[in-house]
Scaffold this motif. Structure first.
Motif, PDB file in Angstrom:
ATOM      1  N   CYS A  47      69.245  39.308  41.161  1.00 26.00           N
ATOM      2  CA  CYS A  47      69.270  39.975  39.855  1.00 26.00           C
ATOM      3  C   CYS A  47      69.822  39.082  38.743  1.00 26.00           C
ATOM      4  CB  CYS A  47      70.079  41.271  39.923  1.00 26.00           C
ATOM      5  SG  CYS A  47      71.878  41.031  40.074  1.00 26.00           S
TER       6      CYS A  47
ATOM      7  N   ASP B  62      72.783  38.299  38.029  1.00 31.72           N
ATOM      8  CA  ASP B  62      74.039  38.760  37.446  1.00 31.72           C
ATOM      9  C   ASP B  62      75.212  37.987  38.054  1.00 31.72           C
ATOM     10  OD1 ASP B  62      75.601  40.252  35.773  1.00 31.72           O
ATOM     11  OD2 ASP B  62      75.765  41.976  37.117  1.00 31.72           O
TER      12      ASP B  62
ATOM     13  N   THR C 176      79.324  38.128  39.135  1.00 30.76           N
ATOM     14  CA  THR C 176      80.322  39.122  39.524  1.00 30.76           C
ATOM     15  C   THR C 176      81.531  38.416  40.126  1.00 30.76           C
ATOM     16  OG1 THR C 176      78.431  40.458  40.259  1.00 30.76           O
ATOM     17  CG2 THR C 176      80.622  41.336  40.706  1.00 30.76           C
TER      18      THR C 176
ATOM     19  N   CYS D 163      76.798  41.117  45.828  1.00 30.59           N
ATOM     20  CA  CYS D 163      76.642  41.280  44.385  1.00 30.59           C
ATOM     21  C   CYS D 163      77.121  42.660  43.958  1.00 30.59           C
ATOM     22  CB  CYS D 163      75.175  41.085  43.988  1.00 30.59           C
ATOM     23  SG  CYS D 163      74.834  41.440  42.246  1.00 30.59           S
TER      24      CYS D 163
ATOM     25  N   HIS E 263      76.335  44.140  41.334  1.00 28.59           N
ATOM     26  CA  HIS E 263      75.322  44.804  40.500  1.00 28.59           C
ATOM     27  C   HIS E 263      74.190  45.401  41.329  1.00 28.59           C
ATOM     28  CE1 HIS E 263      71.671  44.726  37.820  1.00 28.59           C
ATOM     29  NE2 HIS E 263      72.499  45.482  37.133  1.00 28.59           N
ATOM     30  N   CYS E 264      73.600  44.598  42.246  1.00 35.47           N
ATOM     31  CA  CYS E 264      72.448  45.091  43.016  1.00 35.47           C
ATOM     32  C   CYS E 264      72.716  45.179  44.518  1.00 35.47           C
ATOM     33  CB  CYS E 264      71.222  44.216  42.750  1.00 35.47           C
ATOM     34  SG  CYS E 264      71.323  42.562  43.480  1.00 35.47           S
TER      35      CYS E 264
END
Length: 259
Positions: free
Chosen positions: A226, A228, A230, A241, A243-244
């Motif tokens: 993704c 992103d 983190t 992750c 986020h995903c």
């Protein structure tokens, strides 16, 4: 009179060209001064040269002269032959120096991409962040990855941005050739849904207690799915992750905060 002019313009249409394009001219490659049916023919030929330093690719915008395939007249780049009056290509782009008689491809020039595309202008939009034209079905319906098309296909390693092959845009925003994608899922269907794999890693991490010195240590990660970043707790098995929930991640340096 008008009919005879049109007949002259269309003379030889679809009767000349190469495996890449039907066109009524050859291009003079400014890099090596040789004649080729198209830039792909040039690039394929020069990539096979015995001396690595002689291998090179043609820059399409640099082409200045073409040779009419009907009357063999060399001339500056233009759509119509200055000698016999035939169209050198039913579709013509003066920017890309591109000719093609197969207009069913619905060619169009994208100013933002800087090259010609196929498929009809009305069916595509240019995503400025991804740096390429995408199908209108993906407008507001894809995850942007900066310049995601300006890299090589991870399977066959052909450059995607100006490839002649269809491209697949993954849910993560990354791209590869459609045929490479379909071949890959035949061999490993788990790339479609990795949730079961991530769950197994979750269970393995839960069962593997880190030494006390590492239990409160944190690291910054970048998710390859993704895109992103983190901050997560360090673990020897993997980093999830935030986020995903993917474990397809890698450690990165902490972000630099503005002063």
């Amino acid at each position: 009179m008008e009919r005879s002019v049109l007949e002259r313009l269309d003379f030889g249409k679809m009767g000349y060209g190469c495996k890449h394009y039907r066109r009524r001219c050859r291009i003079r490659a400014p890099c090596c001064n040789e004649l080729y049916s198209c830039r792909h023919c040039h690039n394929e030929a020069t990539s096979m040269l015995s001396k690595p330093l002689d291998r090179h690719e043609l820059v399409r915008q640099d082409v200045e002269h073409v040779v009419c395939s009907v009357c063999d007249t060399e001339q500056p780049v233009a759509q119509v032959c200055t000698n016999c009056g035939v169209r050198l290509g039913e579709y013509f782009c003066s920017i890309c120096k591109f000719f093609d008689d197969e207009t069913g491809k619905q060619q169009f020039h994208c100013d933002d991409c800087g090259i010609c595309r196929v498929g009809g202008r009305e069916n595509f939009f240019h995503c400025n962040k991804c740096g390429s034209c995408y199908s209108t079905t993906l407008r507001d319906n894809h995850l942007c990855v900066e310049n995601s098309m300006r890299h090589h296909c991870p399977i066959c390693y052909e450059y995607l941005f100006d490839s002649l092959k269809d491209t697949a845009v993954m849910k993560c925003g990354h791209t590869m050739h459609s045929e490479c994608y379909h071949e890959m899922i035949k061999r490993d269907k788990s790339i479609i849904d990795m949730s079961r794999t991530w769950k197994r890693i979750d269970e393995e991490i839960e069962a593997t207690v880190m030494p006390e010195d590492y239990q409160n240590r944190k690291v910054w990660i970048l998710c390859n799915d993704c895109n992103d970043t983190t901050e997560v707790y360090f673990h020897i098995i993997g980093h999830k992750c935030g986020h995903c929930n993917s474990y397809n991640t890698r450690s990165i340096a902490p972000p630099v905060l503005p002063q």
